[in-house]
Design an enzyme around this catalytic site. Structure first.
Site, PDB file in Angstrom:
ATOM      1  N   HIS A  72      65.380   1.499  26.417  1.00 31.83           N
ATOM      2  CA  HIS A  72      66.106   1.587  27.803  1.00 31.83           C
ATOM      3  C   HIS A  72      65.957   3.172  27.993  1.00 31.83           C
ATOM      4  O   HIS A  72      65.480   3.618  29.292  1.00 31.83           O
ATOM      5  CB  HIS A  72      67.537   1.306  27.760  1.00 31.83           C
ATOM      6  CG  HIS A  72      67.828   0.175  27.446  1.00 31.83           C
ATOM      7  ND1 HIS A  72      67.931  -1.051  28.145  1.00 31.83           N
ATOM      8  CD2 HIS A  72      68.170  -0.309  25.964  1.00 31.83           C
ATOM      9  CE1 HIS A  72      68.291  -2.099  27.583  1.00 31.83           C
ATOM     10  NE2 HIS A  72      68.359  -1.726  26.127  1.00 31.83           N
TER      11      HIS A  72
HETATM   12  O1  RIB Z   1      72.525  -0.343  27.669  1.00 27.95           O
HETATM   13  C1  RIB Z   1      71.673   0.529  26.892  1.00 27.95           C
HETATM   14  C2  RIB Z   1      72.059   1.932  26.703  1.00 27.95           C
HETATM   15  O2  RIB Z   1      73.061   1.756  26.054  1.00 27.95           O
HETATM   16  C3  RIB Z   1      70.984   2.958  25.992  1.00 27.95           C
HETATM   17  O3  RIB Z   1      71.361   4.104  26.402  1.00 27.95           O
HETATM   18  C4  RIB Z   1      71.672   2.630  24.508  1.00 27.95           C
HETATM   19  O4  RIB Z   1      70.998   3.754  23.871  1.00 27.95           O
HETATM   20  C5  RIB Z   1      72.887   2.401  24.512  1.00 27.95           C
HETATM   21  O5  RIB Z   1      73.567   3.768  24.512  1.00 27.95           O
END
Ligand code: RIB
Ligand code: CA
Length: 308
Positions: free
Chosen positions: A231
């Protein structure tokens, strides 16, 4: 670029990516995937392993109002999976992430802030200096989703972990780019990408391969996916390679009270009415399309470019 993060498997790969595709001047840490001790230690371990001369400033150890939560079921007890980190000799530059963000925004022309954890530090910074957003060239956040969630049916972790902070940032941070699950779930790294980094054989690439290995295992166990969403690296690439993404300006607000929807990014998809007055609240660029192969290659090529 300044990264605010909660390493975190994907935060780690995002930091390695940013060190190559951007002029990464500093890192601030926040409580999120795991506690602030771990997220800060992990950030120091990442920059040391990759030989990056980038300061780490420690930030908020809990959300503004919500109880502290974590995501160790996704990122492991320490936040970087089961990776054996080398001894860390680096130390934090300060325990004042908020002050560092404000100082850098005032002193560095064209600074782009990429937030990839709960938005606690960013909200505190805006509280301390409401003029912060205007001093930045942009704010890109990994968080939210126009549709769906990953912690609940309607909420994504970074927003859900500190919804009051997110509500402030979306209200006060003017032009904001939201890299939500709508795009990050389209950018999965798999065994091919892991093998490319593993074969490179130098510390940063081996670390990224180990992290991706763990993320692949969890993605398989939790969702039956053959690839893992990285992500946070998507948010970095969205800031440096915006042409690889597509989105719309939308009015976004954060639900704080819903029994089923607390932490939801409520994205008004009605768009600007051609007949009505301009929707001056439609200030968030909500990304929804991505050139997946190009973003995957940008991330992996960046990690491979860290060869000492
Ligand atoms: O939902 C994904 C996010 O939440 C990313 O930033 C992951 O590192 C967690 O922090
Ligand atoms: Ca994160």
């Amino acid at each position: 670029m300044l990264i605010d993060c909660d390493p975190g498997l994907d935060d780690a790969i995002a930091i390695l990516t940013a060190a190559v595709v951007a002029d990464l001047i500093g890192i601030t840490t926040v409580n999120g995937n795991v506690g602030i001790e771990h997220t800060t230690h992990n950030a120091l371990a990442i920059v040391e392993t990759a030989g990056l001369d980038i300061p780490v400033h420690r930030g908020a150890e809990r959300p503004l109002i919500a109880d502290a939560v974590d995501a160790h079921h996704v990122h492991g007890a320490t936040g970087l999976g089961s990776v054996d980190l080398p001894d860390v000799h680096r130390t934090v530059a300060s325990h004042d992430a908020v002050g560092y963000i404000l100082d850098m925004a005032a002193g560095v022309e064209g600074l782009h802030l990429v937030a990839m954890g709960p938005l606690t530090n960013i909200a505190l910074a805006i509280q301390r200096d409401p003029g912060l957003p205007q001093r930045l060239s942009g704010i890109t956040i990994m968080g939210g989703a126009a549709v769906g969630g990953n912690v609940t049916a309607t909420a994504e972790f970074n927003i859900w972990a500190d919804p009051e902070a997110a509500a402030m940032v979306f209200r006060d941070a003017a032009a904001l780019t939201m890299v939500g699950l709508d795009v990050t779930h389209q950018v999965l790294l798999g065994a091919t990408e892991r093998d490319r980094m593993r074969e490179a054989g130098f510390p940063a690439a081996s670390l990224a391969a180990d992290l991706l290995d763990y993320a692949l295992e969890r993605a398989g166990e939790m969702r039956g996916w053959a690839g893992a969403p990285i992500h946070d690296a998507c948010a970095v690439v969205a800031a440096t390679h915006p042409h690889l993404f597509d989105g719309d300006l939308r009015h976004v607000e954060i639900e704080l009270h819903g029994r089923l929807t607390r932490g939801m990014t409520v994205v008004d998809q009605r768009g600007l009415s051609p007949l009505g007055p301009p929707d001056t609240n439609a200030r968030t660029l909500v990304l929804h399309d991505v050139d997946t192969p190009a973003v995957v290659d940008t991330i992996v090529d960046a990690v491979l470019a860290l060869r000492p």
